[in-house]
Design an enzyme around this catalytic site. Sequence first.
Site, PDB file in Angstrom:
ATOM      1  CB  ALA A   1      -0.822  -0.213   1.141  1.00 23.05           C
TER       2      ALA A   1
ATOM      3  N   GLY B   1       0.463  -4.903   1.182  1.00 25.66           N
ATOM      4  CA  GLY B   1      -0.416  -5.008  -0.066  1.00 25.66           C
ATOM      5  C   GLY B   1      -0.128  -5.794  -1.297  1.00 25.66           C
TER       6      GLY B   1
ATOM      7  CD  GLU C   1      -2.346  -7.782   3.040  1.00 24.74           C
ATOM      8  OE1 GLU C   1      -2.183  -6.543   2.717  1.00 24.74           O
ATOM      9  OE2 GLU C   1      -3.016  -7.966   4.175  1.00 24.74           O
TER      10      GLU C   1
ATOM     11  CD  GLU D   1       1.439  -5.402   5.934  1.00 27.65           C
ATOM     12  OE1 GLU D   1       2.283  -6.452   6.368  1.00 27.65           O
ATOM     13  OE2 GLU D   1       0.766  -5.542   4.927  1.00 27.65           O
TER      14      GLU D   1
END
Length: 297
Positions: A104, A148, A151, A171
Amino acid sequence: MLVSLVRSLSRQRIRVPVSRFSTYNALRNNSEKDYKSDAPNYESILTESHDKVGLITLNRPKALNALSSDLFHEVNDALKKFDNDPSIGAIVITGNERVFSAGADIKEMLNQTFANSYKTNFLFHWGEINNVRKPVIAAVNGFAQLGGGCELAMSCDVIYAGETAKFGQPEIKLGLIPGAGGTQRLTRVVGKSKAMEIVLSGRTFTAQEAEQWGLVSKVFPVSEVLEKAIELGQEFAGFSQPVVQAAKESVNAAYELSLREGCHFERRIFQALFSLNDSKEGKDAFANKREPNWTHD
Ligand code: CO8
């Protein structure tokens, strides 16, 4: 052919790293007549189709393909278009040979607050990929499929990886936890102990480890990953679309249901497929020793 590629890219005002050209060229040499660039006005991704396979390339190389909201909206838009396009039977998502995605966009989250993220359902749109009916293959390469990015790859139906690819959920180092299914999808595949080790330490893991654990289907030399992913997509797209969709839905049900419920779901779908013309066609073709002609109905 190279000239038309450069033209189509310059229409999008996007610079492609040099390494991408070798991959594009290699692909083009293999399937020259099938290649067409769709070239819509995306800023952070590239899209094109290779015969029956839609290809989405994350294209923010300077930010290591960080998944900004804008980029994700474009990915969702492209996924939706390919999913609704009857000429497309499978979708590949890739980055470049150096990086799939570093996660992200951290800079976008700098001033994020709980109240705002809760009120606006921040990053809710990340879940859209889970509604895609056609098979989605991640072709990942490089030193970062992180956060992300990892993911996003795990949200795809199949992951093909380059032999130097590294994955991770870092994270924890940002004072966060995975927020797009990392703690759930990773744990379902690799088990509690490994998932805990990875999520709580933020350490990276290799493509070879990921393949050994079943997170990645196959590992290839870096320059072959995208080509192999597109070949796999062509293979999926060579079958009846509603049957491929039913197979995907049934495999995904294994994540959600108990064994008993899952087998019940599978049997019902299996029975329903007898209503398809393609099911009649497949059996008739076998009995008459000919190739089936799928009509996707
Ligand atoms: N976001 C924004 N920018 C990034 C990101 C990122 N995730 N990663 C790299 N960049 C930028 C850098 O800021 C830098 O930009 P600039 O040149 O303008 O300073 C550029 O990309 C190059 O990066 P580096 O200079 O850091 O390159 P290095 O080769 O030194 O390091 C690393 C590469 C190790 C990948 C390093 O960039 C890094 O650690 N990046 C962050 C990785 C990370 O922590 N990812 C997890 C993000 S959080 C997340 O993904 C949560 C998902 C939750 C989803 C929720 C849905 C509901």
